[in-house]
Design a protein around this motif. Structure first.
Motif, short mmCIF file in Angstrom:
data_model
loop_
_atom_site.label_atom_id
_atom_site.label_comp_id
_atom_site.label_asym_id
_atom_site.label_seq_id
_atom_site.Cartn_x
_atom_site.Cartn_y
_atom_site.Cartn_z
N LEU A 202 42.34 46.81 46.20
CA LEU A 202 43.07 47.12 45.02
C LEU A 202 44.66 46.40 45.32
N VAL A 203 45.95 47.01 44.54
CA VAL A 203 46.76 46.39 43.90
C VAL A 203 47.85 47.20 44.36
N VAL A 204 48.99 46.47 44.95
CA VAL A 204 50.30 47.73 44.96
C VAL A 204 51.35 47.60 44.23
N GLY A 205 51.47 49.00 43.52
CA GLY A 205 52.30 49.23 42.56
C GLY A 205 53.77 49.90 42.88
N GLY A 206 53.88 50.09 43.55
CA GLY A 206 54.68 50.89 44.21
C GLY A 206 55.10 51.42 46.07
N TRP A 207 55.96 51.57 46.07
CA TRP A 207 55.93 52.11 47.42
C TRP A 207 56.95 53.81 47.84
N ARG A 208 56.23 54.46 48.64
CA ARG A 208 56.70 55.68 49.31
C ARG A 208 57.76 55.26 50.76
N GLN A 227 44.03 49.56 40.27
CA GLN A 227 42.51 48.64 40.65
C GLN A 227 42.66 48.38 38.68
N PRO A 228 42.81 46.97 39.06
CA PRO A 228 43.11 46.13 37.75
C PRO A 228 41.79 46.48 36.90
N THR A 229 41.77 47.39 35.36
CA THR A 229 41.01 47.09 34.12
C THR A 229 41.07 46.90 32.93
N PRO A 230 40.92 46.27 31.97
CA PRO A 230 40.88 45.56 30.38
C PRO A 230 41.79 46.98 30.50
N ASP A 231 42.67 47.62 30.86
CA ASP A 231 42.80 48.20 30.30
C ASP A 231 44.68 48.70 30.71
N GLY A 232 44.59 47.61 31.95
CA GLY A 232 45.77 47.53 32.54
C GLY A 232 45.36 48.15 34.16
N VAL A 234 45.24 50.73 36.97
CA VAL A 234 44.88 52.17 36.53
C VAL A 234 45.23 52.78 37.90
N TYR A 235 45.40 53.80 38.08
CA TYR A 235 46.20 54.21 39.29
C TYR A 235 45.34 55.06 40.48
N ARG A 236 44.98 54.78 41.17
CA ARG A 236 43.98 55.20 42.23
C ARG A 236 44.75 55.83 43.65
N GLY A 237 46.14 56.05 43.76
CA GLY A 237 45.81 56.99 45.10
C GLY A 237 47.39 56.29 45.69
N ARG A 238 47.83 56.81 47.04
CA ARG A 238 48.80 56.63 47.74
C ARG A 238 48.35 56.48 49.44
N ASP A 320 44.83 35.88 50.51
CA ASP A 320 43.07 34.62 50.38
C ASP A 320 43.40 35.45 48.49
N ILE A 321 43.10 36.46 48.03
CA ILE A 321 42.97 37.03 46.80
C ILE A 321 43.98 37.14 46.12
N GLU A 322 43.72 37.14 44.85
CA GLU A 322 45.36 37.78 43.96
C GLU A 322 44.68 38.71 42.44
N PRO A 323 45.32 39.53 42.08
CA PRO A 323 45.32 40.55 41.20
C PRO A 323 43.95 40.15 40.35
N LYS A 324 44.47 39.12 39.83
CA LYS A 324 43.39 38.29 38.44
C LYS A 324 41.53 38.48 38.88
N ASP A 325 42.01 37.76 40.86
CA ASP A 325 40.58 37.68 41.00
C ASP A 325 40.29 39.10 41.26
N LEU A 326 40.43 40.41 41.00
CA LEU A 326 39.62 41.53 41.24
C LEU A 326 39.16 42.35 39.39
#
Length: 326
Positions: A202-208, A227-232, A234-238, A320-326
Motif C-alpha cells: 500500500l501507499v503511504v499518504g500521511g502519518w500521525r 490503495q491506488p485505483t483508477p479514481d485515485g 483510496v484510504y484503507r486505514g491506519r 523494490d516497487i513504486e506506487p505505479k506498479d500497484l
C-alpha cells in the motif's frame, strides 16, 4: 550488458487451477530479483522489479555462472522458525555498503531461489513456453552451472501443495500454465498466486505522531495508507503496529510532507475520505512510498479491498516497487 527485462507478474486467485495444463510452485516470502550473468564474469547483476541495481546488497548471491544467462527468482532468508520471512531481509535490502553487506551475509545468509530462465548464451527464451524454459533450466542444474543458487521443485497437484504449504506456515503457492510465454512487466492470468496470509503493498499518504509527543519532538506513531485505483488513492486505514525505533526513524526520513491530503474521496470531504478521527493531527505526505502491510482476522481480503484494514501491522518498506506498479 544488454538491457534488463522486467519480471512477469501473477494474478491473485482464490483456488488452485485444476488439470494437466498447470504446474505449481511454492510462493516464497522474499524479494523478487532478476539476475544477469555474462561470459567470463564472476559477478551477477541483480535487479529489482523497478529496475534498481541491488547487486551490492547480496554478495553471496551475486556469484552466479560465468556464462550469458538471465534468470528470474526470489531472494529468501529464514526466520527463527526456519521459514522464509520477508521481515528478516528488511535491513539487508536497503543496504548498499560493501562492508555491511559482507557482515549481513554472514549473520543473515540469503538464498536465491531461481524459478525461471529468460536468456541463455545469447538466446532470448521469453517466447518459449514455460515447459521448455523449465527443461533448459533443469539442464543447467544438472551441469552444475547454477551451483550457487537453488532451483525449487515444481508439483503437478496444486490442491495438495496448497494444503501442505498452509500446514507448514509457508506464504502460499503460484500456479503457472505450462504453455505460458514469459511476458516481461505484465500481470497475466497465465500465472496465478494464492497466499495464505493476507499481505498488501500500500501507499503511504500521511502519518500521525506518537501519543505523548508534541511540537518539534513529534515521533512517527502511525501511517495512513491507501490503495491506488483508477479514481485515485483510496484510504484503507491506519497502521501503527510494528512501527518504532529505527523503523520509525527510517520512515520519517523518507516521507515528504504536503499541505493537502493525497487520498481520493468526495469533493465535500477535504481530507479525501479519511475519517475525522484519523485525519485529526495527521501530517499529509506525497504518495511516493510503498510499504508492506499484513492484516489479521477473518475475511481479511474483503476487509482490505472493500473497506478498512483489520488489525494491520507494518512489515517493511518496499523500495523494490513504486506506487505505479500497484
Amino acid at each position: 550488458m544488454p538491457p534488463m527485462l522486467r519480471p512477469m507478474l501473477a494474478t491473485p486467485g482464490d483456488h488452485p487451477p485444476l488439470g494437466d495444463a498447470w504446474v505449481h510452485e511454492v510462493k516464497w516470502d522474499g524479494i523478487r530479483l532478476l539476475g544477469a550473468s555474462e561470459e567470463g564474469r564472476t559477478q551477477t547483476r541483480l535487479v529489482t522489479r523497478n529496475g534498481n541495481d541491488a547487486t551490492p546488497a547480496w554478495p553471496e548471491i551475486a556469484t552466479g555462472p560465468e556464462r550469458d544467462v538471465v534468470v528470474d527468482g526470489e531472494v529468501i532468508a529464514l526466520n527463527d522458525a526456519g521459514l522464509p520471512d520477508f521481515r528478516v531481509l528488511m535491513d539487508r535490502m536497503h543496504n548498499r555498503d560493501a562492508r555491511r553487506a559482507a557482515r549481513f551475509a554472514e549473520r543473515i545468509p540469503a538464498t536465491y531461489m531461481v524459478f525461471d530462465l529468460l536468456r541463455l548464451d545469447g538466446r532470448l527464451l521469453v517466447e518459449e513456453p514455460w515447459a521448455e524454459r523449465r527443461k533448459i533450466l533443469e539442464r543447467l542444474v544438472e551441469s552444475g552451472d547454477l551451483s550457487s543458487w537453488q532451483v525449487p521443485q515444481t508439483y503437478d497437484d496444486g490442491q495438495m501443495l496448497h494444503a501442505v504449504t498452509r500446514e507448514q506456515g509457508l506464504e502460499g503457492i503460484v500456479s503457472k500454465r505450462r504453455s505460458s510465454r514469459y511476458r516481461p512487466g505484465e500481470r497475466t492470468k497465465d500465472w496465478v498466486k494464492l497466499a495464505h496470509r493476507y499481505r498488501a503493498s500500500l501507499v503511504v499518504g500521511g502519518w500521525r505522531p506518537e501519543v505523548g509527543t508534541e511540537g518539534g519532538t513529534e515521533r512517527l506513531g502511525a501511517l495512513l495508507v491507501g490503495q491506488p485505483t483508477p479514481d485515485g488513492l483510496v484510504y484503507r486505514g491506519r497502521v501503527g503496529s510494528g512501527i518504532g525505533g529505527k523503523r520509525g526513524r527510517r520512515l520519517a526520513e523518507l516521507l515528504r510532507e504536503t499541505p493537502r491530503s493525497p487520498f481520493a474521496g468526495p469533493d465535500v470531504d477535504r481530507d479525501g475520505g479519511v475519517p475525522p478521527e484519523d485525519a485529526r493531527g495527521t501530517h499529509w505526505v506525497e504518495p511516493l512510498l510503498v510499504v508492506e502491510v499484513e492484516t489479521h482476522g477473518s475475511a481479511v481480503a474483503a476487509a482490505t479491498y472493500k473497506g478498512r484494514l483489520r488489525q494491520p501491522s507494518f512489515i517493511g518498506i518496499r523500495d523494490d516497487i513504486e506506487p505505479k506498479d500497484l
